[in-house]
Design a protein around this motif. Structure first.
Motif, PDB file in Angstrom:
ATOM      1  N   ILE A  42       0.840  -1.205   0.000  1.00  0.00           N
ATOM      2  CA  ILE A  42       0.000   0.000   0.000  1.00  0.00           C
ATOM      3  C   ILE A  42       0.874   1.254   0.000  1.00  0.00           C
ATOM      4  CG2 ILE A  42      -1.634   1.344   1.399  1.00  0.00           C
ATOM      5  CD1 ILE A  42      -2.912  -1.341   2.203  1.00  0.00           C
ATOM      6  N   GLU A  43       1.954   1.229   0.786  1.00  0.00           N
ATOM      7  CA  GLU A  43       2.865   2.370   0.805  1.00  0.00           C
ATOM      8  C   GLU A  43       3.515   2.565  -0.568  1.00  0.00           C
ATOM      9  OE1 GLU A  43       5.731   1.960   3.950  1.00  0.00           O
ATOM     10  OE2 GLU A  43       4.226   2.172   5.520  1.00  0.00           O
ATOM     11  N   SER A  44       3.905   1.474  -1.219  1.00  0.00           N
ATOM     12  CA  SER A  44       4.498   1.571  -2.560  1.00  0.00           C
ATOM     13  C   SER A  44       3.501   2.168  -3.541  1.00  0.00           C
ATOM     14  CB  SER A  44       4.935   0.192  -3.054  1.00  0.00           C
ATOM     15  OG  SER A  44       5.955  -0.320  -2.246  1.00  0.00           O
ATOM     16  N   ALA A  45       2.255   1.709  -3.458  1.00  0.00           N
ATOM     17  CA  ALA A  45       1.220   2.248  -4.349  1.00  0.00           C
ATOM     18  C   ALA A  45       1.009   3.736  -4.077  1.00  0.00           C
ATOM     19  CB  ALA A  45      -0.080   1.477  -4.171  1.00  0.00           C
ATOM     20  N   GLU A  46       1.022   4.108  -2.809  1.00  0.00           N
ATOM     21  CA  GLU A  46       0.861   5.523  -2.464  1.00  0.00           C
ATOM     22  C   GLU A  46       2.027   6.337  -3.029  1.00  0.00           C
ATOM     23  OE1 GLU A  46       0.577   5.522   1.797  1.00  0.00           O
ATOM     24  OE2 GLU A  46      -1.596   5.225   1.772  1.00  0.00           O
ATOM     25  N   ASN A  47       3.255   5.773  -2.954  1.00  0.00           N
ATOM     26  CA  ASN A  47       4.417   6.466  -3.494  1.00  0.00           C
ATOM     27  C   ASN A  47       4.286   6.661  -5.011  1.00  0.00           C
ATOM     28  OD1 ASN A  47       5.589   6.637  -0.972  1.00  0.00           O
ATOM     29  ND2 ASN A  47       6.853   4.812  -1.251  1.00  0.00           N
ATOM     30  N   VAL A  48       3.802   5.628  -5.700  1.00  0.00           N
ATOM     31  CA  VAL A  48       3.621   5.724  -7.146  1.00  0.00           C
ATOM     32  C   VAL A  48       2.582   6.789  -7.476  1.00  0.00           C
ATOM     33  CG1 VAL A  48       2.775   4.475  -9.182  1.00  0.00           C
ATOM     34  CG2 VAL A  48       4.406   3.373  -7.642  1.00  0.00           C
ATOM     35  N   VAL A  49       1.484   6.778  -6.738  1.00  0.00           N
ATOM     36  CA  VAL A  49       0.431   7.771  -6.969  1.00  0.00           C
ATOM     37  C   VAL A  49       0.962   9.175  -6.692  1.00  0.00           C
ATOM     38  CG1 VAL A  49      -1.803   8.610  -6.125  1.00  0.00           C
ATOM     39  CG2 VAL A  49      -1.482   6.177  -6.584  1.00  0.00           C
ATOM     40  N   ASP A  50       1.711   9.340  -5.601  1.00  0.00           N
ATOM     41  CA  ASP A  50       2.295  10.648  -5.293  1.00  0.00           C
ATOM     42  C   ASP A  50       3.258  11.093  -6.394  1.00  0.00           C
ATOM     43  OD1 ASP A  50       0.876  10.786  -2.941  1.00  0.00           O
ATOM     44  OD2 ASP A  50       2.541  10.104  -1.671  1.00  0.00           O
ATOM     45  N   PHE A  51       4.071  10.168  -6.893  1.00  0.00           N
ATOM     46  CA  PHE A  51       4.991  10.489  -7.976  1.00  0.00           C
ATOM     47  C   PHE A  51       4.213  10.920  -9.220  1.00  0.00           C
ATOM     48  CE2 PHE A  51       7.320   9.147 -11.797  1.00  0.00           C
ATOM     49  CZ  PHE A  51       8.439   9.945 -11.673  1.00  0.00           C
ATOM     50  N   GLY A  52       3.167  10.167  -9.548  1.00  0.00           N
ATOM     51  CA  GLY A  52       2.335  10.509 -10.702  1.00  0.00           C
ATOM     52  C   GLY A  52       1.717  11.886 -10.570  1.00  0.00           C
ATOM     53  N   LYS A  53       1.231  12.193  -9.370  1.00  0.00           N
ATOM     54  CA  LYS A  53       0.644  13.523  -9.135  1.00  0.00           C
ATOM     55  C   LYS A  53       1.705  14.602  -9.304  1.00  0.00           C
ATOM     56  CE  LYS A  53      -3.049  12.229  -5.927  1.00  0.00           C
ATOM     57  NZ  LYS A  53      -3.495  12.278  -4.530  1.00  0.00           N
ATOM     58  N   SER A  54       2.909  14.340  -8.781  1.00  0.00           N
ATOM     59  CA  SER A  54       3.990  15.322  -8.890  1.00  0.00           C
ATOM     60  C   SER A  54       4.365  15.555 -10.354  1.00  0.00           C
ATOM     61  CB  SER A  54       5.227  14.848  -8.129  1.00  0.00           C
ATOM     62  OG  SER A  54       4.953  14.722  -6.761  1.00  0.00           O
TER      63      SER A  54
END
Length: 187
Positions: A42-54
């Motif tokens: 879940i943390e990895s997915a959140e990191n990917v989503v945050d990266f995508g948003k950035s």
């Protein structure tokens, strides 16, 4: 309020009853053991989503991507063509496999000296009669040309009348007349 307490105790009783089943306890135990991995995922997915948003909020990156896409003609026609191509890929792969099999077969045949010799001999036996006829025809034309150049003759009406009596001329003229008749019938 007493009625709500009775409903809650019935629900609690049902939950406890379900928890007493061995397969449920085993599943819960496995789930609890895997919880750290689930949390990391879940943390990895959140990191990917945050990266995508950035990336999507970074104007410089978005501009670079738009310039990249603008250099290619990626319109609806292109996308439609890509989709159609993707739909045909299974058939194309099948055809490519067949071509590979044919190429492998031809390669093996060409590398086998005995097979190539046999094939060439068979082709030669079929082609030789035609080649001989061609050579005979060329020799005949060369002889005619040579004789006509060596002994030029004066041709007059009497020579043509004399030729008309020759059976080979009669036969040739018969072919010409038949061809003219057939052409007239078709028109």
């Amino acid at each position: 309020m007493a009625n709500a307490t009775v409903c809650m105790s019935e629900e609690l009783y049902q939950i406890l009853e379900t928890l007493e089943k061995p397969e449920v306890r085993h599943s819960l135990q496995r789930l609890l053991e895997k919880l750290p991995n689930v949390e990391q995922t879940i943390e990895s997915a959140e990191n990917v989503v945050d990266f995508g948003k950035s990336v999507l909020t970074d104007d410089k990156t978005v501009d670079r991507y738009e310039q990249f896409v603008a250099t290619y003609n990626v319109g609806s026609e292109t996308i439609t063509a890509i989709v159609q191509l993707m739909e045909k890929l299974p058939k194309l792969v099948q055809i490519i496999h067949q071509l590979e099999n044919i190429i492998d077969f031809v390669t093996v045949v060409l590398q086998d000296k005995q097979t190539t010799d046999y094939t060439m001999n068979n082709l030669k036996s079929y082609a030789d009669p035609y080649v001989e006829k061609g050579k005979t025809g060329l020799d005949f034309l060369k002889m005619v040309q040579q004789r006509a150049e060596e002994k030029p003759q004066h041709i007059n009406v009497f020579s043509i009348v004399k030729w008309m009596k020759d059976p080979s001329v009669q036969k040739s003229l018969n072919y010409v007349q038949s061809a003219l008749d057939i052409l007239k019938e078709k028109n």
